[in-house]
Write an enzyme that holds these catalytic residues in place. Sequence first.
Site, short mmCIF file in Angstrom:
data_model
loop_
_atom_site.label_atom_id
_atom_site.label_comp_id
_atom_site.label_asym_id
_atom_site.label_seq_id
_atom_site.Cartn_x
_atom_site.Cartn_y
_atom_site.Cartn_z
N HIS A 155 0.66 -1.12 -0.06
CA HIS A 155 0.46 0.22 0.00
C HIS A 155 0.72 0.99 -0.48
O HIS A 155 0.69 2.22 -0.98
CB HIS A 155 -0.78 -0.03 1.28
CG HIS A 155 -2.15 1.08 1.33
ND1 HIS A 155 -2.96 1.80 0.87
CD2 HIS A 155 -0.89 2.70 1.76
CE1 HIS A 155 -2.95 2.71 1.51
NE2 HIS A 155 -2.15 2.92 1.42
N GLU A 156 1.85 1.04 1.26
CA GLU A 156 2.58 2.85 0.93
C GLU A 156 3.77 2.61 -0.16
O GLU A 156 3.49 3.65 -0.91
CB GLU A 156 3.87 2.01 1.89
CG GLU A 156 3.12 2.12 3.03
CD GLU A 156 1.82 3.07 3.86
OE1 GLU A 156 2.25 4.05 3.51
OE2 GLU A 156 0.58 2.58 4.14
N HIS B 22 2.26 4.16 -2.99
CA HIS B 22 1.42 6.07 -3.04
C HIS B 22 2.48 6.43 -3.62
O HIS B 22 2.87 7.62 -3.74
CB HIS B 22 2.11 5.81 -1.15
CG HIS B 22 0.40 5.55 -0.16
ND1 HIS B 22 -0.88 6.94 -0.90
CD2 HIS B 22 -0.44 4.79 0.27
CE1 HIS B 22 -1.95 7.15 -0.29
NE2 HIS B 22 -1.47 5.97 0.60
#
Length: 292
Positions: free
Chosen positions: A144-145, A148
Amino acid sequence: MKRIALFLLTNVAVVVVLGIVASLLGVNRYLTANGLNLGALLGFAFIMGFGGAIISLLMSKPIAKMSMGVTIINAPRNGDEAWIVETVRAFSEKAGIQMPEVGIYEGEPNAFATGAFKNSALVAVSTGLLQGMTREEVEAVIGHEVAHVANGDMVTMALIQGVMNTFVVFLSRVIGYAVDSFLRRNDENSSGPGIGYMITTIVLDIVLGFLAAIIVAWFSRQREFRADAGAAQLMGRKQPMINALHRLGGMRPGAMPQSLQAMGITGNIGKLFSSHPPIEERVAALQNSQSA
């Protein structure tokens, strides 16, 4: 979900300080020398607005390291750190970005990504996340990071913040000029902006800045859905991210500064100002997505 305190507070502070400095340098006198020069004011607002957002963006990584007490993993000290580094490396290669700095910090379950450029970013996870989740779930959070970073979310949010800043600076000075003109309507000897102008613009820079944060937070929530889908794509399946979200829903997420909240994994603030959607909405969106 870590961001309704630092990027916003840093940004508002920078805009207010730049506004005060501009006043001390006589910029406001130039803008109001022959009535309010709206064209010049718009240019000034653009420079101030995007200047504040860009400065906040450039400061994001060093502020994150300092405020969160992040230890950069240059040489892994144990198996967990080695696994984190290799996981970030694998996802970075798959996402087509350069390897970010990887960090770890003491705290309750959370993680974040930050940095002005996607090829020189920082991905950090908390010790609480490692202790409270399975490796597959932590892997999903790391994905998820990295998503980003690959999506360029920090730059996107800075550009959105710059647009909002421009409106804030412009409107605060138009209203400040109107208030100052009303207060000094019977003073024929007055010239240039008075104390009413300065006080009104400072107050409105702060108040309108927080109202603008509601709009910025809405955009941030949309980026979270994309990052969840990105994690599913990086892992090749969506269930680990769904499991991680369910796990986070039952945890007490670690508090983070505002500038990091939009790039974190979970949040704990009012819905209007929240940089992350509710967990149940994220799970539903991921289940209904075409990812993996």
